[in-house]
Design an enzyme around this catalytic site. Structure first.
Site, PDB file in Angstrom:
ATOM      1  N   ARG A 148       0.833  -1.214   0.000  1.00  0.00           N
ATOM      2  CA  ARG A 148       0.000   0.000   0.000  1.00  0.00           C
ATOM      3  C   ARG A 148       0.862   1.256   0.000  1.00  0.00           C
ATOM      4  O   ARG A 148       2.010   1.245   0.441  1.00  0.00           O
ATOM      5  CB  ARG A 148      -0.979  -0.019   1.165  1.00  0.00           C
ATOM      6  CG  ARG A 148      -0.364  -0.082   2.524  1.00  0.00           C
ATOM      7  CD  ARG A 148      -1.445  -0.239   3.579  1.00  0.00           C
ATOM      8  NE  ARG A 148      -0.938  -0.861   4.793  1.00  0.00           N
ATOM      9  CZ  ARG A 148      -1.713  -1.364   5.740  1.00  0.00           C
ATOM     10  NH1 ARG A 148      -3.018  -1.358   5.608  1.00  0.00           N
ATOM     11  NH2 ARG A 148      -1.188  -1.900   6.822  1.00  0.00           N
ATOM     12  N   GLU A 180      -3.124   5.851   4.292  1.00  0.00           N
ATOM     13  CA  GLU A 180      -2.729   4.842   3.310  1.00  0.00           C
ATOM     14  C   GLU A 180      -3.805   4.645   2.234  1.00  0.00           C
ATOM     15  O   GLU A 180      -5.001   4.748   2.519  1.00  0.00           O
ATOM     16  CB  GLU A 180      -2.509   3.496   4.021  1.00  0.00           C
ATOM     17  CG  GLU A 180      -1.383   3.548   5.015  1.00  0.00           C
ATOM     18  CD  GLU A 180      -1.403   2.403   6.014  1.00  0.00           C
ATOM     19  OE1 GLU A 180      -0.310   1.978   6.421  1.00  0.00           O
ATOM     20  OE2 GLU A 180      -2.482   1.932   6.388  1.00  0.00           O
ATOM     21  N   ASP A 224      -5.796  -4.738  28.847  1.00  0.00           N
ATOM     22  CA  ASP A 224      -5.518  -3.448  28.213  1.00  0.00           C
ATOM     23  C   ASP A 224      -4.876  -2.562  29.281  1.00  0.00           C
ATOM     24  O   ASP A 224      -5.222  -2.676  30.469  1.00  0.00           O
ATOM     25  CB  ASP A 224      -6.826  -2.799  27.708  1.00  0.00           C
ATOM     26  CG  ASP A 224      -6.584  -1.658  26.739  1.00  0.00           C
ATOM     27  OD1 ASP A 224      -6.939  -1.797  25.550  1.00  0.00           O
ATOM     28  OD2 ASP A 224      -6.042  -0.607  27.175  1.00  0.00           O
ATOM     29  N   THR A 275      -3.114  -3.933  19.917  1.00  0.00           N
ATOM     30  CA  THR A 275      -2.866  -2.662  20.603  1.00  0.00           C
ATOM     31  C   THR A 275      -2.529  -1.585  19.577  1.00  0.00           C
ATOM     32  O   THR A 275      -2.199  -1.896  18.429  1.00  0.00           O
ATOM     33  CB  THR A 275      -1.688  -2.791  21.593  1.00  0.00           C
ATOM     34  OG1 THR A 275      -0.487  -3.036  20.856  1.00  0.00           O
ATOM     35  CG2 THR A 275      -1.917  -3.915  22.584  1.00  0.00           C
ATOM     36  N   VAL A 328      -2.107  -8.355  15.285  1.00  0.00           N
ATOM     37  CA  VAL A 328      -2.872  -7.450  14.418  1.00  0.00           C
ATOM     38  C   VAL A 328      -2.404  -5.991  14.519  1.00  0.00           C
ATOM     39  O   VAL A 328      -2.476  -5.234  13.555  1.00  0.00           O
ATOM     40  CB  VAL A 328      -4.381  -7.538  14.792  1.00  0.00           C
ATOM     41  CG1 VAL A 328      -5.219  -6.584  13.953  1.00  0.00           C
ATOM     42  CG2 VAL A 328      -4.891  -8.957  14.632  1.00  0.00           C
ATOM     43  N   GLY A 329      -1.903  -5.609  15.689  1.00  0.00           N
ATOM     44  CA  GLY A 329      -1.666  -4.181  15.947  1.00  0.00           C
ATOM     45  C   GLY A 329      -0.395  -3.605  15.333  1.00  0.00           C
ATOM     46  O   GLY A 329      -0.318  -2.414  15.094  1.00  0.00           O
ATOM     47  N   GLY A 330       0.603  -4.440  15.077  1.00  0.00           N
ATOM     48  CA  GLY A 330       1.846  -3.947  14.472  1.00  0.00           C
ATOM     49  C   GLY A 330       1.669  -3.888  12.963  1.00  0.00           C
ATOM     50  O   GLY A 330       1.648  -4.918  12.307  1.00  0.00           O
ATOM     51  N   ASP A 331       1.504  -2.684  12.425  1.00  0.00           N
ATOM     52  CA  ASP A 331       1.159  -2.609  10.997  1.00  0.00           C
ATOM     53  C   ASP A 331       1.761  -1.390  10.316  1.00  0.00           C
ATOM     54  O   ASP A 331       1.232  -0.898   9.330  1.00  0.00           O
ATOM     55  CB  ASP A 331      -0.379  -2.638  10.821  1.00  0.00           C
ATOM     56  CG  ASP A 331      -1.066  -1.501  11.562  1.00  0.00           C
ATOM     57  OD1 ASP A 331      -0.372  -0.714  12.230  1.00  0.00           O
ATOM     58  OD2 ASP A 331      -2.300  -1.392  11.470  1.00  0.00           O
ATOM     59  N   LYS A 342       6.298   0.298  14.238  1.00  0.00           N
ATOM     60  CA  LYS A 342       5.122   0.023  15.087  1.00  0.00           C
ATOM     61  C   LYS A 342       4.914  -1.493  15.134  1.00  0.00           C
ATOM     62  O   LYS A 342       4.302  -2.076  14.238  1.00  0.00           O
ATOM     63  CB  LYS A 342       3.907   0.733  14.487  1.00  0.00           C
ATOM     64  CG  LYS A 342       2.584   0.537  15.216  1.00  0.00           C
ATOM     65  CD  LYS A 342       1.561   1.567  14.713  1.00  0.00           C
ATOM     66  CE  LYS A 342       0.154   1.327  15.197  1.00  0.00           C
ATOM     67  NZ  LYS A 342      -0.652   0.532  14.247  1.00  0.00           N
ATOM     68  N   SER A 400      -0.332 -10.105  10.842  1.00  0.00           N
ATOM     69  CA  SER A 400      -1.363  -9.391  10.062  1.00  0.00           C
ATOM     70  C   SER A 400      -1.037  -7.904   9.935  1.00  0.00           C
ATOM     71  O   SER A 400      -0.706  -7.247  10.929  1.00  0.00           O
ATOM     72  CB  SER A 400      -2.705  -9.566  10.783  1.00  0.00           C
ATOM     73  OG  SER A 400      -3.610  -8.563  10.407  1.00  0.00           O
TER      74      SER A 400
END
Ligand code: NAD
Length: 347
Positions: free
Chosen positions: A51, A62, A167, A207, A230-233, A237, A298
């Site tokens: 992307r 993005e 959390d 997160t 999922v959160g590291g993208d 990060k 992910s």
């Protein structure tokens, strides 16, 4: 759905919410996961690129395009972890599906809710192939906007019905408990990520923080675990300590994008990973043994958004949850665009 060519169906946030509720959240996710799987099975027929990201101090904006030669789709999406402090979403999105033959848009849709649904559907679809058989307990670390969607998807596709939440903000976990009440989950709220992973066969990290965080350290990850990260993208990060990656079998969406944005940005650029679509298609092995640690790194890929837009478009005739947008100038004589403007003045 019969339509005039100059108007484009628009699915607003209100319509998306009503569509999801009318279909049912679980059914929506299950059907969406089937759509994503069907598109993953024809992966080579898609145009693919990492992307296009525009980074700033507080976040990223993005564009995510793809095409199967018949339909073209793209999503606009942002990621701004500090937004929630000002009462704004971390992630918002909208998307467009178009006809390749004419270039005309066929659908414009909100995609903030749809992204949460497609991310959860993808995570659960991947876990169906990789998670240890019979695992019913999932730790969910990060209890923000995506969390309940992940929980519902894992329940619908894998039968996960025990959640261990953590959390840094206890109010976020309380919100998840409230929202999932009566939905068939046994929920434990934990004091730390370490406590949350105890007894879980699946760990979802979701997160939001614009840094190389260490949500999971190596000592927290036992044999046989499936990690849905999922959160590291984004570049810079991430959520997992690099030692975990070296002990895991790593599955990704599209390597050229994940190597920039995913957990594997911490590893050398040629580190071996498996493209998940190959597992779905039976071309690559998934879980090797009950002891293996599997990791879905992910980041979210354009084909999942394409599938989601395709799914929503397919629902409109039956559910009618759209308005028509006067988006395209369409003079009776195609070359008389100027004349059309003049005639509007006469009216
Ligand atoms: P959100 O801001 O609504 O929620 C994030 C939660 O994480 C917050 O409740 C926050 O308190 C918590 N948190 C932050 N640091 C933590 C820590 N160290 N330990 C435990 N909890 C912590 O964000 P969201 O919309 O739920 O998105 C979560 C993440 O998922 C974001 O990073 C987003 O970019 C990413 N995301 C990825 C995909 C994908 O396809 N992979 C799709 C959507 C969102």
């Amino acid at each position: 759905m019969s339509r005039r060519l100059n108007v484009v169906p628009f699915v607003s946030v209100e319509h998306m919410m009503r569509l999801v509720l009318e279909i049912g959240i679980e059914r929506f996710i299950v059907e969406l996961a089937s759509c994503i799987e069907a598109d993953f099975l024809r992966w080579p027929s898609f145009e693919k690129s990492a992307r296009v990201a525009s980074h700033s101090v507080d976040g990223v904006i993005e564009l995510m395009p793809t095409s199967d030669g018949t339909l073209y789709g793209f999503k606009y999406v942002n990621g701004h972890p500090r937004n929630t402090r000002d009462g704004l979403q971390t992630v918002t999105a909208f998307g467009v599906l178009c006809d390749v033959a004419t270039g005309y848009p066929l659908l414009l849709s909100e995609m903030t809710i749809l992204t949460a649904l497609r991310t959860a559907a993808t995570s659960a679809l991947v876990a169906k192939h990789l998670a240890p058989a019979g695992g019913r307990t999932m730790a969910v670390i990060g209890n923000g906007a995506q969390a309940e969607f992940q929980a519902v998807a894992f329940k619908a596709l894998l039968g996960v019905d025990r959640l261990r939440l953590y959390d840094i903000d206890p109010a976020a976990s309380r919100k998840v408990v409230r929202n999932l009440a009566g939905k068939g989950f046994e929920i434990v709220v934990c004091e730390s990520a370490q406590e949350a992973v105890l007894g879980a066969q699946i760990v979802t990290t979701v997160t939001a923080d614009k840094q190389n965080a260490t949500i999971l350290t190596d000592n927290m990850v036992g044999a046989g675990l499936h990690i849905n990260a999922v959160g590291g993208d984004c570049p810079g990060k991430t959520e997992l300590h690099a030692d975990i990656l070296r002990r895991s079998d790593i599955f990704v969406e599209y390597p050229p994008q994940t190597r920039i944005e995913g957990e594997i940005q911490q590893l050398p650029g040629d580190y071996p990973v498996t493209e998940f679509w190959q597992v779905a298609a039976g071309l690559a092995p998934g879980r090797r043994s009950s002891q293996a640690i599997t990791l879905f790194d992910s980041v979210g890929f354009a084909i999942e958004d394409f599938s989601a837009l395709r799914y929503v478009r397919g629902q409109l005739a039956a559910h009618g949850m759209f308005t028509e947008l006067d988006l395209l100038a369409d003079p009776d004589e195609p070359r008389d665009l100027f004349g059309m403007v003049l005639r509007a003045q006469v009216k």
